[in-house]
Write an enzyme that holds these catalytic residues in place. Structure first.
Site, short mmCIF file in Angstrom:
data_model
loop_
_atom_site.label_atom_id
_atom_site.label_comp_id
_atom_site.label_asym_id
_atom_site.label_seq_id
_atom_site.Cartn_x
_atom_site.Cartn_y
_atom_site.Cartn_z
N LEU A 165 0.82 -1.26 0.02
CA LEU A 165 0.02 0.21 -0.02
C LEU A 165 1.12 1.77 -0.32
CD1 LEU A 165 -2.76 -1.40 2.48
CD2 LEU A 165 -3.65 -0.88 0.36
N ASP A 166 0.56 2.53 -0.34
CA ASP A 166 1.68 3.31 -0.93
C ASP A 166 0.98 4.68 0.65
OD1 ASP A 166 -0.24 5.51 -0.68
OD2 ASP A 166 -1.30 5.02 -2.57
N TYR A 167 2.48 4.72 0.34
CA TYR A 167 2.71 6.12 2.09
C TYR A 167 1.66 6.47 2.59
CZ TYR A 167 5.29 8.86 4.93
OH TYR A 167 6.13 9.32 6.25
#
Length: 303
Positions: A165-167
């Site tokens: 999952l992105d930041y």
């Protein structure tokens, strides 16, 4: 199983409720009406190949009785497990077993009950993490940002994340030490669905064509992308919330799909991977998958 926070003591120490009793958490698993059995290539697994009701050749001389293995795995008494076998609900190595007293090698043979795989290797562990925002989906970060090690430190097994999952994205992330399961969950041929809740500014409400465009497909710089399902969950004239389900896993694909239609997401949360739901697991906490969750997930990817 109770949720765990970083720094809790030992795997067996769940969160405590009033009076010192273990706190109970609502299950975050909704079993599908029918388990999708997959073969090793991601296609539909064929049914049993037995003829005339004969018991398939799965007997392993010197092994354990099948009903004893089932009872140890939590399927009830020996008598209840014998009833499971008699009703044709148990497969060993893909074949239905109807005869009582069949012996198997649980370390070498694969068992399914009602289409769900039994994980008999107690060295394997898979857990759900509700990843907070501003945490890197990695076990280390050269920039010094928060990473996943704080959520895995208390488990004796060495766990790795399944996908990313992105930041800025929060929500459901699987952590496991089962390499084959991780590989299949991330391989596109198995088409494991993932569901996201997307919030964005929408003065006056989202345009009528947005959900339709997401379903029919939008053009991105690396090719077209299409949601398997999309629906509006809420809107108040200032912002809107849309739920999107898709099986693709390209980098930041959900954010880019909305951006292509002129909407920048203010928050993004993943709430489901296959049959596993995030449920009410608090941000930053983990829980182990139940045997039923894990079995359904493994069957869905041909294990």
């Amino acid at each position: 199983m109770a949720a765990r926070t970083p720094g809790s003591r030992g795997r067996g120490d769940g969160a405590r409720g009033s009076g010192g009793r273990p706190a109970r958490r609502r299950s975050a698993f909704t079993p599908p009406k029918q388990v999708r059995l997959r073969d090793g290539e991601g296609g539909a697994r064929p049914g049993p190949s037995t003829a005339d009701g004969e018991t398939p050749e799965v007997h392993h001389e010197g092994g354990e009785r099948l009903q004893k293995v089932l009872a140890r795995a939590g399927f009830g008494s020996r008598r209840a497990c014998e009833a499971l076998i008699s009703s044709g609900r148990v497969r060993v190595d893909g074949e239905v077993v109807l005869e009582q007293g069949v012996r198997i090698d649980p370390a070498a043979q694969v068992i399914h009950v009602d289409g769900r795989r039994l994980q008999l290797d107690d060295t394997k562990l898979t857990v759900v993490l509700n990843k907070p925002r501003r945490v890197v989906s990695a076990m280390s970060d050269p920039e010094g940002r928060r990473d996943l090690t704080e959520f895995t430190a208390e488990y004796p097994q060495r766990l790795y994340h399944v996908g990313r999952l992105d930041y800025e994205t929060e929500g459901l992330l699987l952590l496991t030490n089962d390499g084959e399961l991780a590989h299949r969950l991330t391989h596109p041929r198995f088409e494991v669905d993932k569901t996201y809740v997307c919030r964005f500014d929408a003065p006056g409400g989202p345009p009528r064509g947005l959900v339709k465009a997401l379903r029919e497909g939008v053009e991105l710089e690396d090719g077209p992308a299409r949601a398997d399902r999309a629906r509006v969950l809420a809107q108040n004239g200032r912002e809107a919330v849309v739920e999107v389900t898709l099986h693709e896993g390209r980098n930041r694909i959900v954010r880019r799909m909305f951006s292509s239609q002129g909407f920048e997401l203010t928050s993004l949360m993943r709430t489901r991977i296959g049959p596993v739901l995030l449920g009410d697991l608090p941000s930053g906490q983990t829980r182990e998958l139940t045997g039923r969750e894990l079995g359904t997930l493994m069957a869905e990817v041909g294990l």
